[in-house]
Design an enzyme around this catalytic site. Sequence first.
Site, PDB file in Angstrom:
ATOM      1  N   CYS A  15       0.822  -1.213   0.000  1.00 20.52           N
ATOM      2  CA  CYS A  15       0.000   0.000   0.000  1.00 20.52           C
ATOM      3  C   CYS A  15       0.851   1.255   0.000  1.00 20.52           C
ATOM      4  O   CYS A  15       0.511   2.245  -0.646  1.00 20.52           O
ATOM      5  CB  CYS A  15      -0.942  -0.003   1.199  1.00 20.52           C
ATOM      6  SG  CYS A  15      -0.126   0.056   2.815  1.00 20.52           S
ATOM      7  N   HIS A  58      -2.218   0.459   7.321  1.00 24.91           N
ATOM      8  CA  HIS A  58      -2.627   0.602   5.928  1.00 24.91           C
ATOM      9  C   HIS A  58      -2.655   2.073   5.543  1.00 24.91           C
ATOM     10  O   HIS A  58      -3.011   2.936   6.357  1.00 24.91           O
ATOM     11  CB  HIS A  58      -4.002  -0.025   5.709  1.00 24.91           C
ATOM     12  CG  HIS A  58      -4.460   0.001   4.289  1.00 24.91           C
ATOM     13  ND1 HIS A  58      -3.684  -0.461   3.250  1.00 24.91           N
ATOM     14  CD2 HIS A  58      -5.618   0.451   3.730  1.00 24.91           C
ATOM     15  CE1 HIS A  58      -4.336  -0.301   2.113  1.00 24.91           C
ATOM     16  NE2 HIS A  58      -5.496   0.253   2.371  1.00 24.91           N
ATOM     17  N   ASP A  97      -8.475   3.585  -3.104  1.00 24.49           N
ATOM     18  CA  ASP A  97      -7.491   2.619  -2.597  1.00 24.49           C
ATOM     19  C   ASP A  97      -7.060   1.690  -3.720  1.00 24.49           C
ATOM     20  O   ASP A  97      -7.831   0.853  -4.184  1.00 24.49           O
ATOM     21  CB  ASP A  97      -8.101   1.810  -1.450  1.00 24.49           C
ATOM     22  CG  ASP A  97      -7.079   1.025  -0.656  1.00 24.49           C
ATOM     23  OD1 ASP A  97      -5.944   0.846  -1.151  1.00 24.49           O
ATOM     24  OD2 ASP A  97      -7.405   0.581   0.456  1.00 24.49           O
TER      25      ASP A  97
END
Length: 226
Positions: free
Chosen positions: A39, A77, A92
């Site tokens: 991420c 995250h 995302d």
Amino acid sequence: MAIPYSSLAYDLADGVAVVDLDEDEVFDRSIADGRGGACYHLNRLFYRLLGELGYRTTLLAGSTAEGRAAFGSDVEHMFVRVALDGADWLVDVGYPGPTYVEPLRVGGPVQTQYGSQFRLVDQESGTALQRRGVATRWSTVYTFTRQPRQWSDWKEMESNFREILADPGRDDTREVLCGRAVDDGQVFLRQRRYLTVRNGREQVRTITDDDEHRVLLSRILAGDLD
């Protein structure tokens, strides 16, 4: 769909560096070479892209259940909020799944993407992003707060990860976690667990054959998922 999530794209030593990443080097490896990343590689680059395109963006942080167990942190995250036309959207591109693929409106009703339903539920500790498939109950993807974040907020994660790597008793620091969006959902492989979510319907099985595991991993990374 073009770039995979891949825990294998970077060496462990590279994975420790979350705050002071060289974005040009990350772009070359993750995007130009098509190797993907985590991420803080993919969403960090997408955050920069959206900003350079003129969008009003905010960096957000959250935690999965696995993240809290591994890191004990609410910045496990990294993802993005975009303000557009009087509404806020979650964006995302750095989570393997199952999760939302297209932007998700904040404060809206239950939203459907590729057969899966999504909702945001306010809790005492923040907001829970929840998903439900065609034949599954609501479950939490990750939790987060709407507090704007800075790169320096991930120093805690770096420190915790270094401790994990330094622990001689840990043998699970090289986790295989790879995933990719497809035209009707998502496919991902976590260690030996292979999960597909297509049109909201989940199929999961454990891969015991080493050759099949290598083939599936290769197909996910290459995008050969027809």
